[in-house]
Write a protein that holds these residues in place. Structure first.
Motif, mmCIF file in Angstrom:
data_model
loop_
_atom_site.group_PDB
_atom_site.id
_atom_site.type_symbol
_atom_site.label_atom_id
_atom_site.label_comp_id
_atom_site.label_asym_id
_atom_site.label_seq_id
_atom_site.Cartn_x
_atom_site.Cartn_y
_atom_site.Cartn_z
ATOM 1 N N ASN A 1 0.833 -1.206 0.000
ATOM 2 C CA ASN A 1 0.000 0.000 0.000
ATOM 3 C C ASN A 1 0.868 1.257 0.000
ATOM 4 O OD1 ASN A 1 -2.568 1.484 0.339
ATOM 5 N ND2 ASN A 1 -1.744 1.955 2.361
ATOM 6 N N GLY A 2 1.923 1.239 0.808
ATOM 7 C CA GLY A 2 2.826 2.385 0.856
ATOM 8 C C GLY A 2 3.513 2.630 -0.469
ATOM 9 N N LYS A 3 3.965 1.549 -1.108
ATOM 10 C CA LYS A 3 4.602 1.683 -2.416
ATOM 11 C C LYS A 3 3.606 2.253 -3.431
ATOM 12 C CE LYS A 3 6.911 -0.907 -6.104
ATOM 13 N NZ LYS A 3 7.407 -2.222 -6.577
ATOM 14 N N GLY A 4 2.373 1.745 -3.374
ATOM 15 C CA GLY A 4 1.348 2.263 -4.269
ATOM 16 C C GLY A 4 1.103 3.742 -4.051
ATOM 17 N N GLY A 5 1.132 4.157 -2.782
ATOM 18 C CA GLY A 5 0.925 5.569 -2.473
ATOM 19 C C GLY A 5 2.000 6.461 -3.066
ATOM 20 N N ILE A 6 3.248 6.012 -3.024
ATOM 21 C CA ILE A 6 4.338 6.799 -3.606
ATOM 22 C C ILE A 6 4.211 6.856 -5.123
ATOM 23 C CG2 ILE A 6 6.825 6.937 -3.947
ATOM 24 C CD1 ILE A 6 5.956 7.673 -1.148
ATOM 25 N N LEU A 7 3.909 5.720 -5.730
ATOM 26 C CA LEU A 7 3.730 5.699 -7.183
ATOM 27 C C LEU A 7 2.571 6.593 -7.601
ATOM 28 C CD1 LEU A 7 4.344 1.902 -7.817
ATOM 29 C CD2 LEU A 7 5.873 3.782 -8.416
ATOM 30 N N TYR A 8 1.544 6.652 -6.759
ATOM 31 C CA TYR A 8 0.403 7.537 -7.021
ATOM 32 C C TYR A 8 0.849 8.998 -6.986
ATOM 33 C CZ TYR A 8 -4.118 9.835 -6.155
ATOM 34 O OH TYR A 8 -5.211 10.647 -6.216
ATOM 35 N N LEU A 9 1.656 9.351 -5.991
ATOM 36 C CA LEU A 9 2.171 10.720 -5.908
ATOM 37 C C LEU A 9 3.026 11.063 -7.118
ATOM 38 C CD1 LEU A 9 3.176 10.964 -2.135
ATOM 39 C CD2 LEU A 9 1.257 12.099 -3.254
ATOM 40 N N LYS A 10 3.743 10.059 -7.646
ATOM 41 C CA LYS A 10 4.588 10.265 -8.815
ATOM 42 C C LYS A 10 3.780 10.230 -10.111
ATOM 43 C CE LYS A 10 8.948 8.475 -6.956
ATOM 44 N NZ LYS A 10 9.823 9.562 -7.377
ATOM 45 N N ASN A 11 2.487 10.005 -9.965
ATOM 46 C CA ASN A 11 1.567 9.935 -11.104
ATOM 47 C C ASN A 11 1.799 8.690 -11.956
ATOM 48 O OD1 ASN A 11 -0.697 11.460 -11.771
ATOM 49 N ND2 ASN A 11 0.241 12.190 -13.646
ATOM 50 N N PHE B 1 9.006 25.745 -24.027
ATOM 51 C CA PHE B 1 8.865 24.382 -23.518
ATOM 52 C C PHE B 1 7.419 24.128 -23.106
ATOM 53 C CE2 PHE B 1 13.196 25.607 -22.919
ATOM 54 C CZ PHE B 1 13.977 24.459 -22.886
ATOM 55 N N ALA B 2 6.907 22.962 -23.463
ATOM 56 C CA ALA B 2 5.606 22.509 -22.960
ATOM 57 C C ALA B 2 5.833 21.461 -21.884
ATOM 58 C CB ALA B 2 4.766 21.922 -24.082
ATOM 59 N N PHE B 3 5.268 21.682 -20.716
ATOM 60 C CA PHE B 3 5.280 20.696 -19.638
ATOM 61 C C PHE B 3 3.863 20.123 -19.563
ATOM 62 C CE2 PHE B 3 8.922 23.258 -18.861
ATOM 63 C CZ PHE B 3 9.833 22.488 -18.152
ATOM 64 N N SER B 4 3.674 18.958 -20.175
ATOM 65 C CA SER B 4 2.347 18.351 -20.250
ATOM 66 C C SER B 4 2.111 17.483 -19.026
ATOM 67 C CB SER B 4 2.221 17.513 -21.520
ATOM 68 O OG SER B 4 0.971 16.865 -21.548
ATOM 69 N N LEU B 5 1.072 17.807 -18.270
ATOM 70 C CA LEU B 5 0.831 17.164 -16.985
ATOM 71 C C LEU B 5 -0.189 16.038 -17.064
ATOM 72 C CD1 LEU B 5 0.608 20.428 -14.852
ATOM 73 C CD2 LEU B 5 2.642 19.170 -15.592
ATOM 74 N N SER B 6 -0.783 15.863 -18.221
ATOM 75 C CA SER B 6 -1.819 14.841 -18.352
ATOM 76 C C SER B 6 -1.791 14.279 -19.762
ATOM 77 C CB SER B 6 -3.199 15.434 -18.046
ATOM 78 O OG SER B 6 -4.194 14.441 -18.070
ATOM 79 N N ALA B 7 -2.114 13.000 -19.890
ATOM 80 C CA ALA B 7 -2.107 12.351 -21.196
ATOM 81 C C ALA B 7 -3.316 12.778 -22.017
ATOM 82 C CB ALA B 7 -2.098 10.829 -21.021
ATOM 83 N N ASP C 1 6.270 15.088 -22.103
ATOM 84 C CA ASP C 1 5.154 14.316 -21.554
ATOM 85 C C ASP C 1 5.510 13.897 -20.135
ATOM 86 O OD1 ASP C 1 3.133 13.926 -23.755
ATOM 87 O OD2 ASP C 1 4.950 13.244 -24.788
ATOM 88 N N LEU C 2 4.837 14.485 -19.151
ATOM 89 C CA LEU C 2 5.228 14.296 -17.756
ATOM 90 C C LEU C 2 4.088 13.787 -16.895
ATOM 91 C CD1 LEU C 2 7.265 17.610 -17.498
ATOM 92 C CD2 LEU C 2 8.198 15.304 -17.693
ATOM 93 N N GLU C 3 3.117 13.094 -17.525
ATOM 94 C CA GLU C 3 1.954 12.644 -16.760
ATOM 95 C C GLU C 3 2.311 11.609 -15.700
ATOM 96 O OE1 GLU C 3 1.766 11.178 -21.085
ATOM 97 O OE2 GLU C 3 1.802 13.104 -20.067
ATOM 98 N N ASN C 4 3.461 10.934 -15.827
ATOM 99 C CA ASN C 4 3.859 9.927 -14.843
ATOM 100 C C ASN C 4 4.902 10.456 -13.865
ATOM 101 O OD1 ASN C 4 2.150 7.915 -15.855
ATOM 102 N ND2 ASN C 4 3.641 7.322 -17.413
ATOM 103 N N HIS C 5 4.938 11.756 -13.671
ATOM 104 C CA HIS C 5 5.910 12.366 -12.757
ATOM 105 C C HIS C 5 5.195 13.162 -11.672
ATOM 106 C CE1 HIS C 5 8.326 11.424 -16.274
ATOM 107 N NE2 HIS C 5 9.417 11.611 -15.572
ATOM 108 N N SER C 6 5.821 13.209 -10.518
ATOM 109 C CA SER C 6 5.260 13.978 -9.405
ATOM 110 C C SER C 6 5.531 15.462 -9.607
ATOM 111 C CB SER C 6 5.873 13.517 -8.090
ATOM 112 O OG SER C 6 7.231 13.909 -8.008
ATOM 113 N N ALA C 7 4.811 16.269 -8.838
ATOM 114 C CA ALA C 7 5.016 17.719 -8.894
ATOM 115 C C ALA C 7 6.449 18.077 -8.539
ATOM 116 C CB ALA C 7 4.038 18.413 -7.948
ATOM 117 N N THR C 8 6.989 17.409 -7.539
ATOM 118 C CA THR C 8 8.366 17.676 -7.111
ATOM 119 C C THR C 8 9.348 17.361 -8.225
ATOM 120 O OG1 THR C 8 7.780 17.172 -4.818
ATOM 121 C CG2 THR C 8 10.123 17.139 -5.381
ATOM 122 N N GLU C 9 9.154 16.230 -8.886
ATOM 123 C CA GLU C 9 10.049 15.831 -9.971
ATOM 124 C C GLU C 9 9.955 16.797 -11.144
ATOM 125 O OE1 GLU C 9 10.099 10.968 -9.306
ATOM 126 O OE2 GLU C 9 8.538 11.901 -10.517
#
Length: 733
Positions: free
Chosen positions: A179-189, A390-396, A416-424
């Motif tokens: 669950n914790g790993k899933g939560g981090i991956l969720y934050l990273k999108n 530069f385009a920073f695309s946040l969603s697919a 294409d940055l839909e799989n990245h967190s805000a921090t990244e």
């Protein structure tokens, strides 16, 4: 005597081990009657009470034993645990700190110390203690798991992910680690992998409502709302008081346009906890979506009262359509930022001036969406001798989305940055040395304000996507004009104002009506009627607006009102609301959605007059109407969202169509339909101004915006703080 006491003590221990707690307790108390300081009896009595969850009583016995033998490690551990279980975390912390002083090689003691620090919110100390425990025993999966928890709390997401993965390596059936790993991956999108982790956690332990809730959250992000609702239902089944799951179920229902069920869900949730965060605001917004205005005045009064007492009751975007009070919009936005996206990092000033200013446009809407329609040409027209874009695309987007394909050609770099967190994403922007970061989303769906909280660039700008202040100290400027934000209204904006000449809005000049010739008959419109129209979203409608339209329709017999159908519930409720005022259903015509925007523009031409909404105006829909040559009447408000149509009309030199009261709005709408000469005069003027006026002169607007970028960049290089900037439209580029 001593031998008798030892015999009694031995018998008491045996009774305790057999689970005969009452028998053991009787014998131990007899011992204490003879020997009040019998260390063993006190310790076992503490254990008996702790075993029966009588933690406060256990603490009493363990403390008495501590007085007798203050350095006994086993008693200190038992006392520390009982103190924690009784809610005395700080006292428990003192014992664990003492234990590691006495036994610095005790891995378990360091582990318990780390857990206690974590419970007290002292994350850095918790991390140090857990790392000490792991250094002494690196195969303790629990220590690795809690290290992951602490690292996540510290915002060190990548390290937390490694800690969870180490936990799973040591214990593959640790459902909490999955669950914790899933939560981090969720934050990273990284939503698909996050979903797989939550599924794995559920396969190990299907009875944890939190994991089902997390799975529902991911499915909502993936826009698989039906499946998300099923997961939220499972979480609620396991914990019927799981209010957050109920709230998010309501939001998922609304997002899949099951608005009536969403309203019912929110109503049921309010019976459990009416003051849950943002619940009332979500409820009001959903009712607006379907023109359900029952008790809405009461609900909005309640909402405003709660805002006045600083309760978290509505999101910034939802507030825009509820009331025309920019001071409240700012208060709500500041609260939202404080609670959701507090400032994380301010980067140092850039040392060297780049050969070209690096512009970063951040959006989740690089797809078939109004923001993309309006801005596509902007990115293409930027002067490449001065700017790198530069385009920073946040969603697919859909694989065949035509707007996405065009946009990719119009940027120098499309990320294409839909799989990245805000921090990244913020870190990437810093590595690319973006000079000016432009947020095209603001407080709208799928945006990532956390990018700007992490300071993606030294200069950060709020533009177009969100009509209001972000309420964040780290957003330096907002692009507007003097109509949108008059001098007296600046106080309602956290940002400094970049004043564009004419209007702040841009349009793609290549976006023109198709050659399709629509007829009134095929659109369900009467041939000879005066056609009022409003193609705004349902949440922009309200009872006061409808009452104004009723007065207009009653005064102009041969007239109809042409509306976007929005959704089935909206249609039903709108017709019911009009019928209460004796307006027949055949005078309200609904327009279905057209896939091609150029066809919609061609269809707009059929209308005679666009009637704007208040307090949330038409924005992109107003651009569409004017571009199609359809005059628009607006009742201008106080807040940004309610002044956009006025801004557009002024840029077309059509200020006569701006009204400042409900009655003035009604009178003008009636005059336009009943005074044919006046209507023709207005219509002719608009069509002349479309080609000659500044509103649709995209190239000029881009030059003005570039001038603004150059000014704020030069100010930054010279160490000047942000200030209001007025761009002079009379100067040549």
């Amino acid at each position: 005597m001593i031998s008798s006491i030892n015999l009694f003590l031995h018998q008491a221990v045996e009774a305790y081990q057999r689970g005969n707690y009452s028998g053991a307790e009787v014998m131990l108390k007899r011992i204490l009657e003879v020997d009040q300081k019998n260390f063993g009896a006190l310790c076992i009595l503490g254990l008996i009470n702790a075993t029966q969850f009588k933690y406060r009583k256990a603490v009493e016995y363990f403390k008495k034993a501590e007085i007798i033998n203050p350095n006994d490690l086993l008693n200190l551990k038992n006392l520390g645990a009982a103190l924690i279980d009784s809610g005395e975390n700080k006292e428990g912390l003192k014992r664990y700190k003492k234990i590691v002083q006495i036994a610095p090689l005790d891995s378990e003691a360091w582990f318990k110390l780390g857990i206690t620090y974590g419970q007290l919110g002292e994350s850095l100390n918790a991390l140090q203690a857990l790392e000490e425990s792991i250094s002494l025993q690196d195969n303790n999966s629990d220590a690795w798991y809690f290290k992951g928890v602490v690292l996540k709390d510290l915002g060190r997401e990548s390290e937390a992910l490694l800690a969870y993965e180490k936990t799973i390596e040591l214990n593959t059936v640790n459902s909490l680690a999955w669950n914790g790993k899933g939560g981090i991956l969720y934050l990273k999108n990284n939503l698909k992998d996050a979903l797989a982790c939550f599924d794995k956690s559920i396969s190990i332990n299907p009875n944890n409502p939190l994991v089902w809730y997390n799975k529902g959250s991911v499915l909502s992000e993936l826009k698989k709302y039906k499946n998300a609702i099923e997961s939220f239902n499972k979480a609620i089944l396991l914990d019927e008081n799981f209010v957050k799951a109920r709230c998010d179920k309501g939001s998922a229902l609304a997002l899949q346009k099951d608005y009536q069920d969403a309203v019912s869900c929110f109503e049921e949730t309010m019976k459990l906890q009416i003051d849950h965060e943002y619940l009332l605001g979500n409820y009001i917004h959903t009712k607006l979506q379907i023109a359900d205005w029952k008790n809405l005045t009461r609900d909005i009064e309640n909402l405003i009262n709660k805002i006045d007492t600083n309760e978290k009751v509505i999101t910034p975007f939802f507030a825009l359509s509820v009331f025309d009070r920019p001071e409240l919009h700012k208060k709500i936005a500041k609260q939202w930022i404080k609670n959701k996206f507090p400032s994380k990092n301010f980067i140092a000033p850039i040392a060297n001036k780049h050969e070209k200013i690096r512009l970063g446009y951040f959006s989740a809407d690089y797809r078939e969406h109004p923001v993309a329609y309006l801005t596509s040409e902007l990115f293409l027209l930027h002067d490449r001798e001065k700017f790198e874009v530069f385009a920073f695309s946040l969603s697919a987007a859909e694989s065949k989305d035509p707007v996405r394909t065009e946009l990719k050609r119009n940027f120098d770099h499309f990320l294409d940055l839909e799989n990245h967190s805000a921090t990244e994403i913020a870190q990437l922007a810093r590595e690319l040395e973006i000079d000016i970061a432009i947020d095209l989303g603001g407080h709208t769906q799928d945006s990532k304000t956390g990018i700007f909280a992490n300071r993606a660039a030294p200069i950060q700008v709020n533009y177009l996507g969100y009509p209001g202040t972000m309420g964040a100290e780290y957003i330096d400027y907002i692009v507007a004009d003097t109509t949108i934000i008059p001098d007296y209204s600046r106080v309602h904006y956290e940002e400094k104002i970049l004043y564009m000449p004419n209007s702040f809005m841009i349009d793609n000049s290549s976006r023109v009506p198709s050659t399709r010739n629509f007829t009134r008959a095929e659109l369900g419109l009467p041939e000879n009627a005066f056609v009022y129209c409003c193609f705004n979203n349902g949440y922009k409608f309200n009872l006061q607006q409808l009452e104004d339209w009723v007065e207009i329709l009653k005064a102009v017999d041969n007239s109809v009102l042409w509306l976007s159908e929005n959704n089935e519930f909206f249609k039903i409720n709108i017709l019911n609301n009009f019928s209460k005022f004796k307006i027949k259903s055949d005078r309200i015509i609904f327009a279905s959605r057209l896939d091609a925007i150029d066809d919609h523009l061609a269809r707009c031409k059929i209308a005679d007059l666009f009637l704007d909404t208040h307090p949330y105006n038409a924005h992109a829909t107003a651009i569409d109407a004017l571009k199609a040559g359809v005059p628009l009447i607006t009742y201008t408000g106080n807040a940004f969202a309610g002044r956009v149509a006025a801004s557009l009309l002024k840029a077309c030199d059509m200020s006569d169509l701006i009204t400042h009261s409900r009655q003035e709005y009604i009178n003008l709408a009636i005059k336009m339909a009943t005074d044919k000469d006046y209507f023709l005069k207005i219509k002719t003027k608009l069509n002349e101004n479309i080609s000659s006026g500044p509103l649709f002169s995209t190239k000029k607007f881009v030059k003005y915006l570039e001038r603004a970028y150059l000014i704020i960049y030069e100010r930054y290089l010279f160490g000047m703080t942000p200030d209001h900037i007025m761009i002079d439209g009379s100067k040549s580029s």
